[in-house]
Design an enzyme around this catalytic site. Structure first.
Site, PDB file in Angstrom:
ATOM      1  N   HIS A   1      41.454  24.515  54.666  1.00 57.81           N
ATOM      2  CA  HIS A   1      41.231  26.587  55.104  1.00 57.81           C
ATOM      3  C   HIS A   1      40.041  27.124  55.452  1.00 57.81           C
ATOM      4  O   HIS A   1      38.819  27.110  55.300  1.00 57.81           O
ATOM      5  CB  HIS A   1      42.592  26.996  53.634  1.00 57.81           C
ATOM      6  CG  HIS A   1      43.430  26.811  52.871  1.00 57.81           C
ATOM      7  ND1 HIS A   1      44.000  27.558  52.357  1.00 57.81           N
ATOM      8  CD2 HIS A   1      44.010  25.816  53.969  1.00 57.81           C
ATOM      9  CE1 HIS A   1      44.771  26.976  51.860  1.00 57.81           C
ATOM     10  NE2 HIS A   1      45.250  25.722  52.686  1.00 57.81           N
TER      11      HIS A   1
ATOM     12  N   TYR B   1      46.485  36.807  48.694  1.00 61.97           N
ATOM     13  CA  TYR B   1      46.086  37.816  47.449  1.00 61.97           C
ATOM     14  C   TYR B   1      46.461  39.307  47.697  1.00 61.97           C
ATOM     15  O   TYR B   1      46.244  40.085  48.187  1.00 61.97           O
ATOM     16  CB  TYR B   1      44.421  38.398  47.138  1.00 61.97           C
ATOM     17  CG  TYR B   1      43.618  37.156  47.186  1.00 61.97           C
ATOM     18  CD1 TYR B   1      43.382  35.156  47.817  1.00 61.97           C
ATOM     19  CD2 TYR B   1      43.026  36.290  45.573  1.00 61.97           C
ATOM     20  CE1 TYR B   1      42.996  34.449  47.296  1.00 61.97           C
ATOM     21  CE2 TYR B   1      42.390  34.968  44.941  1.00 61.97           C
ATOM     22  CZ  TYR B   1      42.099  34.693  45.857  1.00 61.97           C
ATOM     23  OH  TYR B   1      41.072  33.299  45.416  1.00 61.97           O
TER      24      TYR B   1
ATOM     25  N   PRO C   1      40.360  33.403  36.802  1.00 66.16           N
ATOM     26  CA  PRO C   1      40.452  32.679  38.139  1.00 66.16           C
ATOM     27  C   PRO C   1      40.116  32.896  40.082  1.00 66.16           C
ATOM     28  O   PRO C   1      40.035  32.498  41.192  1.00 66.16           O
ATOM     29  CB  PRO C   1      41.539  31.558  37.940  1.00 66.16           C
ATOM     30  CG  PRO C   1      41.943  32.795  36.705  1.00 66.16           C
ATOM     31  CD  PRO C   1      41.017  33.919  36.349  1.00 66.16           C
TER      32      PRO C   1
ATOM     33  N   LYS D   1      36.154  30.168  41.207  1.00 68.32           N
ATOM     34  CA  LYS D   1      35.188  29.515  40.912  1.00 68.32           C
ATOM     35  C   LYS D   1      34.624  28.622  40.508  1.00 68.32           C
ATOM     36  O   LYS D   1      33.015  28.021  39.490  1.00 68.32           O
ATOM     37  CB  LYS D   1      33.770  31.037  40.732  1.00 68.32           C
ATOM     38  CG  LYS D   1      33.309  31.162  41.800  1.00 68.32           C
ATOM     39  CD  LYS D   1      32.565  31.050  43.147  1.00 68.32           C
ATOM     40  CE  LYS D   1      32.750  31.760  44.567  1.00 68.32           C
ATOM     41  NZ  LYS D   1      33.116  30.794  45.370  1.00 68.32           N
TER      42      LYS D   1
ATOM     43  N   TYR E   1      32.776  34.062  49.018  1.00 69.79           N
ATOM     44  CA  TYR E   1      33.913  33.273  48.201  1.00 69.79           C
ATOM     45  C   TYR E   1      33.985  31.154  48.650  1.00 69.79           C
ATOM     46  O   TYR E   1      34.329  30.627  48.184  1.00 69.79           O
ATOM     47  CB  TYR E   1      35.093  33.345  49.305  1.00 69.79           C
ATOM     48  CG  TYR E   1      37.060  33.354  49.243  1.00 69.79           C
ATOM     49  CD1 TYR E   1      37.390  34.015  48.121  1.00 69.79           C
ATOM     50  CD2 TYR E   1      37.408  32.352  50.072  1.00 69.79           C
ATOM     51  CE1 TYR E   1      38.372  33.084  47.373  1.00 69.79           C
ATOM     52  CE2 TYR E   1      38.128  31.644  49.837  1.00 69.79           C
ATOM     53  CZ  TYR E   1      39.152  31.990  48.143  1.00 69.79           C
ATOM     54  OH  TYR E   1      40.424  32.234  47.638  1.00 69.79           O
TER      55      TYR E   1
HETATM   56  C1  LIG Z   1      44.627  28.540  35.640  1.00 73.32           C
HETATM   57  C2  LIG Z   1      43.904  28.294  35.916  1.00 73.32           C
HETATM   58  C3  LIG Z   1      43.177  28.898  37.285  1.00 73.32           C
HETATM   59  C4  LIG Z   1      42.016  27.765  37.866  1.00 73.32           C
HETATM   60  N1  LIG Z   1      41.463  27.657  39.157  1.00 73.32           N
HETATM   61  C5  LIG Z   1      40.494  27.204  39.427  1.00 73.32           C
HETATM   62  C6  LIG Z   1      39.959  27.237  41.205  1.00 73.32           C
HETATM   63  O1  LIG Z   1      40.616  27.217  41.441  1.00 73.32           O
HETATM   64  N2  LIG Z   1      38.782  26.925  41.300  1.00 73.32           N
HETATM   65  C7  LIG Z   1      37.900  26.572  40.274  1.00 73.32           C
HETATM   66  O2  LIG Z   1      36.674  26.377  41.109  1.00 73.32           O
HETATM   67  N3  LIG Z   1      38.186  27.389  39.316  1.00 73.32           N
HETATM   68  C8  LIG Z   1      39.143  27.177  39.015  1.00 73.32           C
HETATM   69  N4  LIG Z   1      39.668  27.282  37.032  1.00 73.32           N
HETATM   70  C9  LIG Z   1      38.133  26.774  36.571  1.00 73.32           C
HETATM   71  C10 LIG Z   1      38.016  25.617  36.375  1.00 73.32           C
HETATM   72  O3  LIG Z   1      39.691  24.837  36.120  1.00 73.32           O
HETATM   73  C11 LIG Z   1      37.061  25.051  34.512  1.00 73.32           C
HETATM   74  O4  LIG Z   1      36.236  25.734  35.420  1.00 73.32           O
HETATM   75  C12 LIG Z   1      36.631  23.502  35.073  1.00 73.32           C
HETATM   76  O5  LIG Z   1      37.862  22.951  34.036  1.00 73.32           O
HETATM   77  C13 LIG Z   1      35.806  23.874  34.258  1.00 73.32           C
HETATM   78  O6  LIG Z   1      35.498  22.655  33.833  1.00 73.32           O
HETATM   79  P1  LIG Z   1      34.145  21.708  32.191  1.00 73.32           P
HETATM   80  O7  LIG Z   1      34.497  20.613  32.710  1.00 73.32           O
HETATM   81  O8  LIG Z   1      33.362  22.476  32.385  1.00 73.32           O
HETATM   82  O9  LIG Z   1      35.350  22.331  30.850  1.00 73.32           O
HETATM   83  P2  LIG Z   1      36.732  21.673  30.886  1.00 73.32           P
HETATM   84  O10 LIG Z   1      37.243  21.920  31.954  1.00 73.32           O
HETATM   85  O11 LIG Z   1      37.152  23.087  29.672  1.00 73.32           O
HETATM   86  O12 LIG Z   1      36.392  20.494  29.891  1.00 73.32           O
HETATM   87  C14 LIG Z   1      35.715  20.661  28.543  1.00 73.32           C
HETATM   88  C15 LIG Z   1      36.998  18.907  28.462  1.00 73.32           C
HETATM   89  O13 LIG Z   1      35.547  19.160  27.107  1.00 73.32           O
HETATM   90  C16 LIG Z   1      36.780  18.293  25.776  1.00 73.32           C
HETATM   91  N5  LIG Z   1      36.262  18.589  24.915  1.00 73.32           N
HETATM   92  C17 LIG Z   1      36.497  20.048  24.388  1.00 73.32           C
HETATM   93  N6  LIG Z   1      36.093  20.687  23.002  1.00 73.32           N
HETATM   94  C18 LIG Z   1      35.652  19.136  22.018  1.00 73.32           C
HETATM   95  C19 LIG Z   1      34.696  18.318  21.390  1.00 73.32           C
HETATM   96  N7  LIG Z   1      35.349  19.541  20.277  1.00 73.32           N
HETATM   97  N8  LIG Z   1      35.128  17.786  21.249  1.00 73.32           N
HETATM   98  C20 LIG Z   1      34.547  16.809  22.842  1.00 73.32           C
HETATM   99  N9  LIG Z   1      35.479  16.949  23.320  1.00 73.32           N
HETATM  100  C21 LIG Z   1      35.868  18.365  23.556  1.00 73.32           C
HETATM  101  C22 LIG Z   1      37.970  19.376  26.494  1.00 73.32           C
HETATM  102  O14 LIG Z   1      39.011  18.242  25.752  1.00 73.32           O
HETATM  103  C23 LIG Z   1      38.007  18.893  27.983  1.00 73.32           C
HETATM  104  O15 LIG Z   1      38.315  17.288  28.472  1.00 73.32           O
HETATM  105  C24 LIG Z   1      40.597  27.917  36.496  1.00 73.32           C
HETATM  106  C25 LIG Z   1      41.151  27.350  35.429  1.00 73.32           C
HETATM  107  C26 LIG Z   1      42.620  27.726  35.381  1.00 73.32           C
HETATM  108  C27 LIG Z   1      42.422  27.783  33.358  1.00 73.32           C
END
Ligand SMILES: Cc1cc2nc3c(=O)[nH]c(=O)nc-3n(C[C@H](O)[C@H](O)[C@H](O)COP(=O)(O)OP(=O)(O)OC[C@H]3O[C@@H](n4cnc5c(N)ncnc54)[C@H](O)[C@@H]3O)c2cc1C
Length: 390
Positions: free
Chosen positions: A72, A200, A292, A296, A384
Site C-alpha cells: 500500500h 480510517y 491498534p 504498531k 505510519y
Molecule cells: C485486534 C488486533 C489488531 C492488531 N493489529 C496490528 C497491526 O495491524 N499491526 C501491528 O503491528 N500490530 C497489531 N496488533 C498487535 C500485535 O498483534 C501484537 O503486538 C503482537 O502479537 C505482539 O507479539 P508478541 O510476540 O510480543 O506477543 P504475543 O503475540 O502476545 O505472543 C506471546 C506468546 O507468549 C505466550 N505466552 C503467554 N503467557 C505465557 C506463559 N506464561 N508461558 C508460556 N508462554 C506464554 C502466548 O501464548 C503467545 O504465543 C494487533 C493486535 C490486536 C489484538
C-alpha cells in the site's frame, strides 16, 4: 537442561528472536503455553512496516510474504462526508505491507521445524528464577513432570498477559498506562476489500476501519463500548452498523458475507520500564501495548527483538556487554515515539464519549488540517510507515 537463551513465549517476538539467534549459532529454547494448532490459527495484526518486512527477509522467512503481500502506497482518512488520501510513498518514500500475523506465525513455525529449534508447546506454569544472579533458570511443567532449564539469559516474549514482566519486582518496574473508554469489534470475512487501501473513518456513530488480509479476505472494525460482547453482534447487525459509518460511496461498494472471526479487543496504551532486569530482557507486548489504530504492536515487537539479538550476538561473539546494557533505553526511545503516534491516531479518529463540544470541534479542525497541509500529511506518513531504527 541448559541453554544459552531461554525464551518465554512462542508468538512473533519469541520466534523471531529464536530465529535470529539460531542463525548466529546461539542456542535457544522456546517455552510456549499454547498448542501449535492454536498459534497457527490466531488472527491478529496485518500491517507491516518496511523494517519488519526487511527483517523477515533477512532471516529467510520472506519467500511467501514477497509472493502474497499487498503493498500500500497510501491510506485514507474519512470524516464529515469526505475522503482524504495520504500518499505515504510520495511523502515518506516508503510503503506499508499487508500480510497477516497468522501467516508470519506459520512461516516462522515452518522455518523452526525445518531447523529443529527446540520449542516446547503446552509448557505449563512457566516461572522465572535467579534473574539477578549468574545462572537464571526457567521452570515449567509438561506431561505431569517438572523441568528446569538453566540459561545465560532469559527473553520475556510472552505478551501482555505473560509471567515474565511479573517476575520483575514492583519497586523496580515503572508502569505507564492509558485505558481508552472503548474497544474494537473486529470481523474477518472471505469477501473482497471495499477499497484497495485502508480507510480510517471518524463518524458521529463512532470510528470504523476498513482493512484487509488479502484480495479475498477483509477485516473491518467498529468502535464499540469497552464492555461490549461480540456475541450480541450478528453479522447482519455488524454490516448494517458499518455501512452507517462509511461514506456513502464506500458503503455502496461494500461486499458483505458470513464472518469467519468476530471478537472485541480493548484499547490500551501501556509501557513497562525498564525492559531489562538482571539477566531478563522483555520484548514485544510483554513490555508495551499500543492501541491498534497505528498498527504498531507487531512492528515494535520486531524492532525489540532485532535490538536484543544484536546485543546478544555482540556479547557472545566479542564479550562486549555495551549493547545489552543499552537495550532498554534503545528500545524505549523508539517505543515511546510509536506510543505517541498510536495515541494520537486514536485521539484523531475515534469519538470519545466524554468529549466536550469544544474538543469535538478541535478534533474536526485537526482532521481538516492534517489532511490538507503537506506538513500535516508528512508527519502522519513518516510515523505510519515506521520511524527508522535508531
Ligand atoms: C485486534 C488486533 C489488531 C492488531 N493489529 C496490528 C497491526 O495491524 N499491526 C501491528 O503491528 N500490530 C497489531 N496488533 C498487535 C500485535 O498483534 C501484537 O503486538 C503482537 O502479537 C505482539 O507479539 P508478541 O510476540 O510480543 O506477543 P504475543 O503475540 O502476545 O505472543 C506471546 C506468546 O507468549 C505466550 N505466552 C503467554 N503467557 C505465557 C506463559 N506464561 N508461558 C508460556 N508462554 C506464554 C502466548 O501464548 C503467545 O504465543 C494487533 C493486535 C490486536 C489484538
Amino acid at each position: 537442561m541448559r541453554t544459552q537463551v531461554g525464551i518465554v513465549g512462542g508468538g512473533p517476538a519469541g520466534l523471531l528472536l529464536a530465529r535470529l539467534l539460531g542463525l548466529a549459532g546461539i542456542e535457544a529454547i522456546v517455552l510456549e503455553r499454547r498448542t501449535p494448532e492454536y498459534l497457527r490459527a490466531r488472527i491478529r495484526a496485518g500491517l507491516l512496516e518496511q523494517g519488519t518486512v526487511d527483517l523477515l527477509n533477512e532471516i529467510g522467512v520472506g519467500a511467501r510474504l514477497n509472493r502474497e503481500r499487498l503493498i500500500h502506497d497510501g491510506v485514507e482518512l474519512a470524516f464529515d462526508g469526505q475522503r482524504r488520501r495520504i500518499d505515504l510513498k510520495a511523502l515518506s518514500g516508503k510503503s506499508v505491507t499487508i500480510y497477516g500475523q497468522a501467516e508470519i506465525q506459520n512461516d516462522l513455525m515452518d522455518a523452526h521445524e525445518a531447523a529443529g529449534t527446540p520449542i516446547v508447546y503446552e509448557a505449563e506454569d512457566v516461572s522465572l528464577h535467579g534473574l539477578t544472579g549468574e545462572t537464571p533458570h526457567l521452570r515449567y511443567r509438561k506431561g505431569g513432570k517438572q523441568h528446569d532449564i538453566t540459561c545465560d539469559f532469559i527473553a520475556g516474549c510472552d505478551g501482555f498477559h505473560g509471567v515474565s514482566r511479573e517476575a520483575i519486582p514492583p519497586d523496580v518496574l515503572r508502569v505507564y498506562e492509558k485505558v481508552y473508554p472503548f474497544g474494537w469489534l473486529g470481523i474477518l470475512s472471505e469477501t473482497p476489500p471495499v477499497n484497495h487501501e485502508l480507510i480510517y473513518n471518524n463518524h458521529e456513530r463512532g470510528f470504523a476501519l476498513c482493512t484487509m488480509r488479502s484480495l479475498t479476505r477483509s477485516r473491518y472494525y467498529l468502535q464499540v463500548s469497552a464492555e461490549e460482547d461480540a456475541a450480541h453482534w450478528s453479522d447482519d447487525r455488524f454490516w448494517t452498523e458499518l455501512k452507517g459509518r462509511l461514506p456513502p460511496d464506500v458503503a455502496a461498494g461494500l461486499v458483505t458475507g458470513p464472518s469467519i472471526e468476530k471478537s472485541v479487543a480493548p484499547l490500551r496504551s501501556f509501557v513497562a520500564e525498564p525492559m531489562r532486569h538482571g539477566r531478563l530482557f522483555l520484548a514485544g507486548d510483554a513490555a508495551h501495548i499500543v492501541p491498534p489504530t497505528g498498527a504498531k504492536g507487531l512492528n515494535l515487537a520486531a524492532a525489540d527483538v532485532r535490538f536484543l539479538a544484536e546485543a546478544l550476538v555482540a556479547h557472545y561473539k566479542t564479550g562486549n556487554a555495551q549493547l545489552l546494557d543499552g537495550y532498554s533505553a534503545r528500545c524505549l526511545a523508539r517505543v515511546w515515539k510509536a506510543q505517541r503516534f498510536s495515541w494520537w491516531m486514536t485521539s484523531l479518529t475515534h469519538r470519545f464519549p466524554d468529549a466536550s463540544p469544544f474538543e469535538r470541534r478541535a478534533q474536526a479542525a485537526e482532521l481538516a488540517y492534517i489532511t490538507s497541509s503537506k506538513a500535516g500529511q508528512t508527519t502522519l506518513a513518516e510515523n505510519y510507515v515506521g520511524l527508522p531504527f535508531a
